[in-house]
Design a protein around this motif. Structure first.
Motif, PDB file in Angstrom:
ATOM      1  N   VAL A   1       0.840  -1.204   0.000  1.00 55.37           N
ATOM      2  CA  VAL A   1       0.000   0.000   0.000  1.00 55.37           C
ATOM      3  C   VAL A   1       0.876   1.256   0.000  1.00 55.37           C
ATOM      4  O   VAL A   1       0.610   2.222  -0.732  1.00 55.37           O
ATOM      5  CB  VAL A   1      -0.957  -0.009   1.209  1.00 55.37           C
ATOM      6  CG1 VAL A   1      -1.699   1.310   1.325  1.00 55.37           C
ATOM      7  CG2 VAL A   1      -1.954  -1.163   1.081  1.00 55.37           C
ATOM      8  N   ALA A   2       1.937   1.229   0.801  1.00 54.08           N
ATOM      9  CA  ALA A   2       2.844   2.381   0.858  1.00 54.08           C
ATOM     10  C   ALA A   2       3.536   2.621  -0.482  1.00 54.08           C
ATOM     11  O   ALA A   2       3.883   3.756  -0.820  1.00 54.08           O
ATOM     12  CB  ALA A   2       3.884   2.172   1.955  1.00 54.08           C
ATOM     13  N   SER A   3       3.718   1.550  -1.256  1.00 53.15           N
ATOM     14  CA  SER A   3       4.408   1.688  -2.541  1.00 53.15           C
ATOM     15  C   SER A   3       3.477   2.144  -3.665  1.00 53.15           C
ATOM     16  O   SER A   3       3.934   2.410  -4.769  1.00 53.15           O
ATOM     17  CB  SER A   3       5.065   0.360  -2.936  1.00 53.15           C
ATOM     18  OG  SER A   3       4.091  -0.591  -3.334  1.00 53.15           O
ATOM     19  N   GLY A   4       2.157   2.219  -3.366  1.00 51.32           N
ATOM     20  CA  GLY A   4       1.249   2.760  -4.364  1.00 51.32           C
ATOM     21  C   GLY A   4       0.058   1.905  -4.744  1.00 51.32           C
ATOM     22  O   GLY A   4      -0.836   2.368  -5.456  1.00 51.32           O
ATOM     23  N   TRP A   5       0.008   0.655  -4.264  1.00 53.73           N
ATOM     24  CA  TRP A   5      -1.151  -0.189  -4.556  1.00 53.73           C
ATOM     25  C   TRP A   5      -2.335   0.214  -3.675  1.00 53.73           C
ATOM     26  O   TRP A   5      -2.152   0.584  -2.523  1.00 53.73           O
ATOM     27  CB  TRP A   5      -0.837  -1.653  -4.280  1.00 53.73           C
ATOM     28  CG  TRP A   5       0.092  -2.307  -5.256  1.00 53.73           C
ATOM     29  CD1 TRP A   5       1.447  -2.412  -5.145  1.00 53.73           C
ATOM     30  CD2 TRP A   5      -0.255  -2.947  -6.486  1.00 53.73           C
ATOM     31  NE1 TRP A   5       1.969  -3.070  -6.228  1.00 53.73           N
ATOM     32  CE2 TRP A   5       0.946  -3.418  -7.072  1.00 53.73           C
ATOM     33  CE3 TRP A   5      -1.458  -3.168  -7.152  1.00 53.73           C
ATOM     34  CZ2 TRP A   5       0.969  -4.094  -8.291  1.00 53.73           C
ATOM     35  CZ3 TRP A   5      -1.443  -3.842  -8.370  1.00 53.73           C
ATOM     36  CH2 TRP A   5      -0.236  -4.302  -8.927  1.00 53.73           C
ATOM     37  N   ALA A   6      -3.535   0.140  -4.215  1.00 57.58           N
ATOM     38  CA  ALA A   6      -4.733   0.370  -3.409  1.00 57.58           C
ATOM     39  C   ALA A   6      -4.907  -0.822  -2.468  1.00 57.58           C
ATOM     40  O   ALA A   6      -4.630  -1.967  -2.838  1.00 57.58           O
ATOM     41  CB  ALA A   6      -5.962   0.510  -4.300  1.00 57.58           C
ATOM     42  N   GLU A   7      -5.381  -0.561  -1.252  1.00 58.36           N
ATOM     43  CA  GLU A   7      -5.483  -1.632  -0.261  1.00 58.36           C
ATOM     44  C   GLU A   7      -6.430  -2.745  -0.706  1.00 58.36           C
ATOM     45  O   GLU A   7      -6.185  -3.927  -0.427  1.00 58.36           O
ATOM     46  CB  GLU A   7      -5.952  -1.060   1.085  1.00 58.36           C
ATOM     47  CG  GLU A   7      -5.862  -2.068   2.221  1.00 58.36           C
ATOM     48  CD  GLU A   7      -6.034  -1.423   3.585  1.00 58.36           C
ATOM     49  OE1 GLU A   7      -5.934  -2.157   4.591  1.00 58.36           O
ATOM     50  OE2 GLU A   7      -6.246  -0.195   3.658  1.00 58.36           O
TER      51      GLU A   7
END
Length: 218
Positions: free
Chosen positions: A103-109
């Motif tokens: 999530v921190a790297s840009g993926w939606a949870e």
């Protein structure tokens, strides 16, 4: 605008990759899961990735980095690894750590799911079915289930062997064949999906149902 692929799957080693490849080779594989079919290319590097080090700690520490380039090409990401390895913090911590990094790297949870198999992948493949004995080339007079029970590998009241990986290795040693990815692929092609009672498999099943719900005709 890029036409994104449905899902990328990152696994820890070649045996896991073979298991997914075997499953997705099944005819109408989606029907046993109860989800809509989705396009999946199981060639390594397409929709199926294997940690280059071939291990669970590698996926734990850098899975988010391996999947970062796929944010532009895929809608969702599934990560699968074992719980049992040297230094493992346990299932809950593994799932929380990798999910947070993704999530921190840009993926939606809601676009990522981490599956940590407790203890190991082999838990998905053990079933009291003749297909398992056939793939493992067991030819004994007793059923494989009974043979394993009498040998202390599979307690009578247990759904799976308590040490699934070691039990598989023990049988393969008796049938004089090396443990190989080909065996995992063949098992995944033939085992009963409904017969898989493993918690981690059920979690993956639920993720596929949520991501790819079965379309009901009105």
């Amino acid at each position: 605008m890029i036409n994104k692929r449905p899902c990328v799957i990152l696994v820890a080693d070649s045996n896991m990759a073979a298991t997914f490849r075997g499953y997705f080779k099944r005819e109408a594989w989606h029907l046993s899961l109860g989800c809509s079919p989705f396009e999946i290319n199981t060639d390594v590097g397409a929709d199926l990735l294997v940690d280059e080090g071939g291990n669970d700690p590698g996926v734990y520490t850098k899975g988010h980095e391996l999947l970062r380039p796929y944010q532009n090409s895929h809608h969702r990401a599934l990560v699968v690894l074992d719980c049992e390895w040297d230094g493992s913090p346990g299932k809950d911590a593994i799932v929380a750590h990798i999910t947070a990094k993704l999530v921190a790297s840009g993926w939606a949870e809601d676009a990522v799911k981490v599956i940590a198999i407790d203890p190991e992948l082999e838990n998905w493949l053990w079933q009291d079915k003749p297909q398992v004995a056939d793939v493992l080339r067991y030819k004994g007079d007793k059923s494989l289930r009974q043979h394993l029970a009498e040998s202390g590998w599979w307690p009578a009241n247990a759904a799976k062997p308590t040490r699934p990986k070691e039990a598989a290795e023990w049988v393969l040693k008796q049938t004089r064949q090396p443990r190989s990815s080909a065996i995992y692929q063949k098992l995944a092609e033939h085992i009963s999906i409904k017969g898989c009672t493993d918690t981690a498999f059920a979690e993956m099943h639920a993720a596929f149902l949520a991501w790819f719900p079965l379309e009901v005709a009105v």
